[in-house]
Design an enzyme around this catalytic site. Structure first.
Site, short mmCIF file in Angstrom:
data_model
loop_
_atom_site.label_atom_id
_atom_site.label_comp_id
_atom_site.label_asym_id
_atom_site.label_seq_id
_atom_site.Cartn_x
_atom_site.Cartn_y
_atom_site.Cartn_z
CG HIS A 77 -54.72 -52.62 -23.83
ND1 HIS A 77 -54.72 -53.83 -23.17
CD2 HIS A 77 -53.92 -51.81 -23.09
CE1 HIS A 77 -53.95 -53.75 -22.10
NE2 HIS A 77 -53.46 -52.54 -22.02
CB VAL A 137 -58.66 -54.62 -28.94
CG1 VAL A 137 -57.53 -54.07 -28.05
CG2 VAL A 137 -58.38 -56.09 -29.28
CG ASP A 138 -63.92 -57.71 -27.61
OD1 ASP A 138 -64.53 -56.75 -27.11
OD2 ASP A 138 -63.66 -58.76 -26.97
CB CYS A 191 -48.87 -40.10 -45.46
SG CYS A 191 -48.90 -41.51 -44.35
CB CYS A 238 -51.89 -43.93 -44.47
SG CYS A 238 -52.60 -42.39 -43.92
NE ARG A 254 -56.36 -60.97 -31.32
CZ ARG A 254 -55.89 -59.99 -30.55
NH1 ARG A 254 -54.70 -59.48 -30.76
NH2 ARG A 254 -56.62 -59.50 -29.57
CD GLN A 263 -56.58 -55.52 -18.91
OE1 GLN A 263 -55.42 -55.86 -19.00
NE2 GLN A 263 -57.41 -56.09 -18.07
CB THR A 308 -58.09 -58.87 -16.41
OG1 THR A 308 -56.69 -58.60 -16.61
CG2 THR A 308 -58.55 -58.24 -15.12
CE1 TYR A 342 -53.94 -57.02 -33.34
CE2 TYR A 342 -51.78 -57.49 -34.24
CZ TYR A 342 -52.59 -57.13 -33.18
OH TYR A 342 -52.03 -56.90 -31.95
P1 NAD Z 1 -55.55 -63.00 -20.46
O1 NAD Z 1 -55.80 -63.88 -21.64
O2 NAD Z 1 -54.14 -62.87 -20.01
O3 NAD Z 1 -56.40 -63.56 -19.21
C1 NAD Z 1 -57.76 -63.89 -19.33
C2 NAD Z 1 -58.34 -64.12 -17.94
O4 NAD Z 1 -59.73 -64.37 -18.08
C3 NAD Z 1 -57.74 -65.32 -17.18
O5 NAD Z 1 -57.40 -64.92 -15.87
C4 NAD Z 1 -58.88 -66.34 -17.16
O6 NAD Z 1 -58.88 -67.14 -15.98
C5 NAD Z 1 -60.10 -65.44 -17.22
N1 NAD Z 1 -61.29 -66.06 -17.81
C6 NAD Z 1 -61.37 -67.02 -18.77
N2 NAD Z 1 -62.65 -67.28 -19.06
C7 NAD Z 1 -63.42 -66.46 -18.28
C8 NAD Z 1 -64.82 -66.25 -18.14
N3 NAD Z 1 -65.70 -66.94 -18.87
N4 NAD Z 1 -65.26 -65.32 -17.25
C9 NAD Z 1 -64.36 -64.60 -16.52
N5 NAD Z 1 -63.03 -64.76 -16.61
C10 NAD Z 1 -62.56 -65.67 -17.49
O7 NAD Z 1 -56.20 -61.59 -20.80
P2 NAD Z 1 -56.07 -60.14 -20.13
O8 NAD Z 1 -55.84 -60.24 -18.68
O9 NAD Z 1 -57.20 -59.35 -20.66
O10 NAD Z 1 -54.72 -59.48 -20.68
C11 NAD Z 1 -54.07 -59.70 -21.85
C12 NAD Z 1 -54.25 -58.69 -22.99
O11 NAD Z 1 -54.90 -59.42 -23.99
C13 NAD Z 1 -55.13 -57.51 -22.83
O12 NAD Z 1 -54.33 -56.41 -22.88
C14 NAD Z 1 -56.05 -57.45 -24.06
O13 NAD Z 1 -55.82 -56.26 -24.77
C15 NAD Z 1 -55.57 -58.57 -24.90
N6 NAD Z 1 -56.60 -59.43 -25.52
C16 NAD Z 1 -57.84 -58.93 -25.81
C17 NAD Z 1 -58.82 -59.77 -26.35
C18 NAD Z 1 -60.18 -59.18 -26.64
O14 NAD Z 1 -60.30 -58.01 -26.99
N7 NAD Z 1 -61.25 -59.97 -26.50
C19 NAD Z 1 -58.54 -61.10 -26.58
C20 NAD Z 1 -57.23 -61.57 -26.29
C21 NAD Z 1 -56.29 -60.72 -25.75
#
Ligand code: NAD
Length: 226
Positions: A101, A85-86, A132, A129, A52, A83, A170, A49
């Site tokens: 998320h 978290v950034d 606690c 924490c 990230r 979804q 997504t 983490y």
């Molecule tokens: P995923 O990695 O499973 O899928 C990413 C999707 O984005 C793919 O379908 C891909 O084809 C598409 N993609 C790639 N580049 C793109 C672009 N430039 N424009 C549009 N689409 C593009 O991610 P997900 O579906 O979000 O699900 C996985 C989980 O990953 C989520 O729950 C999320 O919380 C977490 N996650 C978040 C981050 C973040 O906060 N940036 C990063 C990694 C994972």
């Protein structure tokens, strides 16, 4: 709107798939982003983490994030569920973002569950924490954990009420987020998918926009402004 990791890819934040080709290629995110993994080896999970978090700190919102922020006041009703978290949507200017998320930049107590500050004198070297003394964890939803009730409810309501559901960047694989588009469809909404690749949602979509969010969302914004 529902966004996923793809919208932040052009900001340099790896999607889950990209993360597998990087420093952490040896691990599956599913094996790191679980409460069991944290209980077994909190130091390893915190290292992942921390990596990230540094990426997110360095990242800037891109043209896709900015276009959505500019679109928001132009539409009579606009709900953005992410979804991600950034926090990049908020940094681009979007308001009332539903963080499905959680947010990687916040800590919460692994025992009490509340967002909490860090103890300055952590004996273990891991964040503890301030209230606690138990270990802190990132304030994100891990695999197998429930969605925060407020986000779950608000997103379901918005999906049921919307006329158009736009799914952006997504893979539409992770539930319950992936079910929001199906919920909207059953309630009569039109589904638009924006993704360079086909996903399980593609078959349900009324319109598919194949391309990058940073390219297509500014064009969508221009079309709405006309
Ligand atoms: P995923 O990695 O499973 O899928 C990413 C999707 O984005 C793919 O379908 C891909 O084809 C598409 N993609 C790639 N580049 C793109 C672009 N430039 N424009 C549009 N689409 C593009 O991610 P997900 O579906 O979000 O699900 C996985 C989980 O990953 C989520 O729950 C999320 O919380 C977490 N996650 C978040 C981050 C973040 O906060 N940036 C990063 C990694 C994972």
């Amino acid at each position: 709107m529902l966004t996923g990791a793809g919208i932040s890819a052009e900001s340099g934040v790896p999607t889950f798939r990209d993360a597998q080709t990087g420093l952490w290629a040896r691990y599956r995110p599913e094996d790191l982003a679980t409460p069991e993994a944290f209980a077994a080896d909190p130091r390893r999970i915190w290292e992942w983490y921390q990596w990230r978090r540094e990426l997110v700190h360095e990242a800037q919102p891109n043209a896709g994030h900015r276009a959505l922020a500019e679109l928001q006041p132009l539409l009579p009703q606009f709900t953005l569920v992410t979804q991600n978290v950034d926090g990049l949507h908020q940094r681009a200017g979007s308001i009332d973002v539903i963080e499905y998320h959680g947010n990687i930049l916040r800590d919460r107590c692994s025992v009490e569950g509340i967002v909490a500050g860090r103890s300055p004198l952590s004996v273990t070297g891991l964040p503890e924490c301030v209230r606690c003394g138990e270990l802190l964890r990132p304030d994100v939803v891990w695999f197998g954990e429930p969605i925060p009730p407020h986000a779950l409810h608000q997103a379901a309501q918005a999906a049921a009420d919307c006329d158009v559901f736009l799914s952006i960047g997504t893979a539409s694989l992770v539930y319950p987020a992936a079910g929001l588009a199906e919920h909207a469809r059953r309630s009569g909404a039109r589904i638009i998918e924006l993704n360079p690749q086909p996903t399980p949602l593609s078959a349900l979509a009324d319109i598919t926009l194949r391309g990058q969010a940073g390219d297509l969302l500014p064009r969508l914004l221009q079309a709405v402004r006309r």
